[in-house]
Design a protein around this motif. Sequence first.
Motif, PDB file in Angstrom:
ATOM      1  N   ALA A 283      49.658  73.611  11.428  1.00 42.57           N
ATOM      2  CA  ALA A 283      50.088  72.623  10.457  1.00 42.57           C
ATOM      3  C   ALA A 283      50.069  71.251  11.102  1.00 42.57           C
ATOM      4  CB  ALA A 283      51.500  72.957   9.966  1.00 42.57           C
ATOM      5  N   PRO A 284      49.859  70.223  10.284  1.00 41.59           N
ATOM      6  CA  PRO A 284      49.895  68.860  10.826  1.00 41.59           C
ATOM      7  C   PRO A 284      51.328  68.487  11.196  1.00 41.59           C
ATOM      8  CG  PRO A 284      49.662  68.802   8.444  1.00 41.59           C
ATOM      9  CD  PRO A 284      49.566  70.237   8.847  1.00 41.59           C
ATOM     10  N   PRO A 285      51.524  67.341  11.856  1.00 42.40           N
ATOM     11  CA  PRO A 285      52.890  66.898  12.145  1.00 42.40           C
ATOM     12  C   PRO A 285      53.695  66.789  10.852  1.00 42.40           C
ATOM     13  CG  PRO A 285      51.304  65.519  13.289  1.00 42.40           C
ATOM     14  CD  PRO A 285      50.519  66.405  12.375  1.00 42.40           C
ATOM     15  N   GLU A 286      55.006  66.872  10.954  1.00 41.21           N
ATOM     16  CA  GLU A 286      55.812  66.723   9.738  1.00 41.21           C
ATOM     17  C   GLU A 286      55.773  65.274   9.272  1.00 41.21           C
ATOM     18  OE1 GLU A 286      57.432  67.924  12.618  1.00 41.21           O
ATOM     19  OE2 GLU A 286      59.236  66.760  12.980  1.00 41.21           O
ATOM     20  N   TYR A 287      55.887  65.092   7.949  1.00 44.37           N
ATOM     21  CA  TYR A 287      55.902  63.751   7.384  1.00 44.37           C
ATOM     22  C   TYR A 287      57.293  63.466   6.845  1.00 44.37           C
ATOM     23  CZ  TYR A 287      55.165  59.804   4.330  1.00 44.37           C
ATOM     24  OH  TYR A 287      55.266  58.584   3.730  1.00 44.37           O
ATOM     25  N   ILE A 288      57.869  62.352   7.270  1.00 45.56           N
ATOM     26  CA  ILE A 288      59.181  61.938   6.781  1.00 45.56           C
ATOM     27  C   ILE A 288      58.951  60.706   5.908  1.00 45.56           C
ATOM     28  CG2 ILE A 288      61.550  61.322   7.436  1.00 45.56           C
ATOM     29  CD1 ILE A 288      60.638  64.019   8.617  1.00 45.56           C
ATOM     30  N   GLY A 289      59.304  60.805   4.652  1.00 47.21           N
ATOM     31  CA  GLY A 289      58.925  59.774   3.686  1.00 47.21           C
ATOM     32  C   GLY A 289      59.812  58.537   3.691  1.00 47.21           C
ATOM     33  N   ASP A 290      59.397  57.596   2.845  1.00 49.46           N
ATOM     34  CA  ASP A 290      60.053  56.294   2.743  1.00 49.46           C
ATOM     35  C   ASP A 290      61.518  56.380   2.346  1.00 49.46           C
ATOM     36  OD1 ASP A 290      58.844  54.033   3.467  1.00 49.46           O
ATOM     37  OD2 ASP A 290      57.649  53.818   1.636  1.00 49.46           O
ATOM     38  N   ALA A 292      63.455  59.071   2.657  1.00 55.00           N
ATOM     39  CA  ALA A 292      64.128  60.200   3.314  1.00 55.00           C
ATOM     40  C   ALA A 292      65.300  59.733   4.177  1.00 55.00           C
ATOM     41  CB  ALA A 292      63.123  60.944   4.178  1.00 55.00           C
ATOM     42  N   ILE A 299      63.372  69.694  12.756  1.00 57.32           N
ATOM     43  CA  ILE A 299      62.340  69.798  11.730  1.00 57.32           C
ATOM     44  C   ILE A 299      61.027  70.227  12.365  1.00 57.32           C
ATOM     45  CG2 ILE A 299      61.085  68.486   9.949  1.00 57.32           C
ATOM     46  CD1 ILE A 299      63.618  67.146   9.294  1.00 57.32           C
ATOM     47  N   SER A 300      60.332  71.143  11.693  1.00 57.51           N
ATOM     48  CA  SER A 300      59.131  71.732  12.284  1.00 57.51           C
ATOM     49  C   SER A 300      57.856  71.190  11.645  1.00 57.51           C
ATOM     50  CB  SER A 300      59.163  73.255  12.124  1.00 57.51           C
ATOM     51  OG  SER A 300      60.381  73.764  12.595  1.00 57.51           O
ATOM     52  N   LEU A 301      56.729  71.516  12.266  1.00 56.00           N
ATOM     53  CA  LEU A 301      55.424  71.034  11.822  1.00 56.00           C
ATOM     54  C   LEU A 301      55.164  71.372  10.355  1.00 56.00           C
ATOM     55  CD1 LEU A 301      53.254  72.089  14.877  1.00 56.00           C
ATOM     56  CD2 LEU A 301      53.990  69.791  14.286  1.00 56.00           C
ATOM     57  N   GLU A 304      57.345  68.343   4.701  1.00 51.79           N
ATOM     58  CA  GLU A 304      57.224  67.070   3.981  1.00 51.79           C
ATOM     59  C   GLU A 304      58.625  66.759   3.462  1.00 51.79           C
ATOM     60  OE1 GLU A 304      54.297  65.246   2.779  1.00 51.79           O
ATOM     61  OE2 GLU A 304      52.896  66.411   4.009  1.00 51.79           O
TER      62      GLU A 304
END
Lengths: 398, 372
Positions: A283-290, A292, A299-301, A304
């Motif tokens: 999986a790609p890196p985790e994405y932490i949104g605007d 959040a 938090i793992s790979l 979202e």
Amino acid sequence: MQRKKECVAMLLAGGQGSRLYALTTNIAKPAVSFGGKYRIIDFPLSNCINSGIDTVGVLTQYEPLELNEYIGNGQPWDLDRAFGGVHILSPYQAKKKSSWFEGTANAIYQNMTFMQKYNPEYVLILSGDHIYKMDYAAMLKAHKATGADCTIAAIEVPMKEASRFGILNTNEDGSIYQFEEKPKQPKSNLASMGIYIFTASKLFKYLEEDDANPNSSKDFGKDVLPAMLNAGEKMYSYRFSGYWKDVGTISSLWEANMDLLGDEPTFDVGDPDWKIHSRNPLAPPEYIGDKAHVNNALISLGCEVEGTVVNSVLSSNVVIEEGAEVVDSVLMAGAVVKSGAKVVYSIVDENTVIEGGAVVGEDKEAGNGIAVLGRNITIGSGAKVAGGQILDKDYKGE
Amino acid sequence: MANSAVGVIFSNIHDENIPELSRHRTMASIPYGGRYRLIDFALSNMVNAGITTVGVVTKYNYQSLLDHLGSGKDWDLARKDGGIILLPPYSDETDTPYSNRLEALKGITGFLNHRNEEYVVISDCDGIAHIDIADVIAYHEAKGADITMVCHEEAGKIDQSYFMTFATDEDGRIGSIKISPKTTANSKNDVYINIMVINREYLIGIIQDAVTRGLSSFGKDILTKHVDTMKLYAYKFGGYYAGVNSIQKYYQHSMELLDKNIRDELFGARDIYTKVRDSAPSKYSDSAVVKNSLISDGCVIEGTVENCILFRGVKVGKGSVVKNSIVMQDSVIGSGVELDSVITDKNVVIRDRRHLAGCAELPYFIGKGRMI
């Protein structure tokens, strides 16, 4: 020259883990997710390879499919070896008889041929129920130094809990003079960790005798260890003082996950000197949104996160939509919390979907316990799951 | 069908475009997207098309590439037959290592001769895209092409020192090839993105012919000269393509990964494989503030991180504010630090209370292992 291994490990992974309820409906306890990217079995397996033990038999019985798939050829733990490595040992049909593993000792006995193939001096017996980091090589060194026939790893537990464990009563030099399985009135608080090193020849002898004994329940703690002690074999305790946690209940599994959080965590899985190996998600890196908010969380790979995550552990590919809130919870791989939903003091298993506006669990302070959602289920929009409730089917609310 | 092709990846070509990041490594091993190296995209496209043998052509600086690829098992390419085969430069007393693509290909004719696949898929490592190579091969077969070249439409002025554009007929056959033509803000060009499918025996023939005639450029001496006689076809790739040919482009395209649509296209449908490191999940402390960022495993975040890409094992201390930056593997940012539009290479240490800033057009670059 016949090749041999000094020490072979046998890992008892057959347990159903019935006290984990919905989390072990279709999988064996050692395959249960832990700490974001791990499974419980990663800990003993990593301990083995980190201790230089590269031959491990994993004894499975209950719902072995996922565990077998997870272990595969052992490559994630560097246990894919031409001689040695990790091997899944399932109950099998023999010419004379075929049977399920009856007790811990019987499970090992039925796999005598596997151990003997490696002609080991020592056999290390492990279980797949605990989260801990331990150097088995140091324990083996102690076993050799005392000249023991059997060494049992032991840890001090609070006296009031001692009656839940196998208790070792020892002399000053650590030698064991009495072994009590779950005593009502414990004499000491030194509990067996279920980790044994046997001198192989003694183990084989006592397993043969135990198998021939019709009155035996074929259990290490109840039968084999007392038999050895009665026969006057040298048995020593090996003191362990690090983190060691049974994750056999919903609350202990939750607590152990929480032990990973904090700037100075009670238990550190990120120690570069004692890596915990696991099968990694692609999986790609985790994405932490605007929008959040992520605080005190692991938090793992592939995650979202657009919502709020506090005091929680997220496995790979978890989705937390905007406006969703996750507090004091453990979410396993692929879980989805939709917009406006709230998850509090809960454990949510893989791929379960919590629809918008649903509320799962209640504050810890409410005293109703941890809510548990099994795998692949859907909690309907606006549904309420009470604290302590355990669900393994879709739920639309009352 | 896919087993009918063998892959060849050039790891060093285009190195000169990003000297900052390729000083200590090949183009192929430039870190990208938090946990990847550029070669992962080319390799994964091949693996996802069922290709099980990939020759990786190297020239120099390939230590980090060897470390990354290992036995190839993370790409499922640790195989008895084939798998990843490293092709370091071949030279004897009279030769020097190759200086162009044709010489490099000449150096691997032994490898090509020993394979029995019908096609060769040749790819460079300067592009990030999710390309269905199996579909390119099917197109190549359907057209009966000698060479199929993958192109992507680029609008506007192209500021690259070397590139190739095509003009094609309705069928997709390439009628003319231009090398580095003048482009304007209004122009649209089908630009070759350095991926081609070619019949293996045909390729061997081209190489032998070029060697006997002393040719040196695949583009200038072969493709452009024989565009009429060769059956050259263009495969138009319409998806997301990020060509990394300068540090500015590297920065710009990296930041595009913060767009969910682009992430979904690159990572959603199929897997991008990479070396596994067994890092713990990333830890966000009580004081962490993280917005619009990609965070890899093994990070520990105690400060503020906005519009950033953090690679594996990065630490951001309390009170630090990191914005619009790319922080590579195992870099440690102390406390009270302010970074804006910065790229740090691996293992960089930024000490407490340092303030550093670049801008979007010219990000501030900090080399591998430096301490600021």
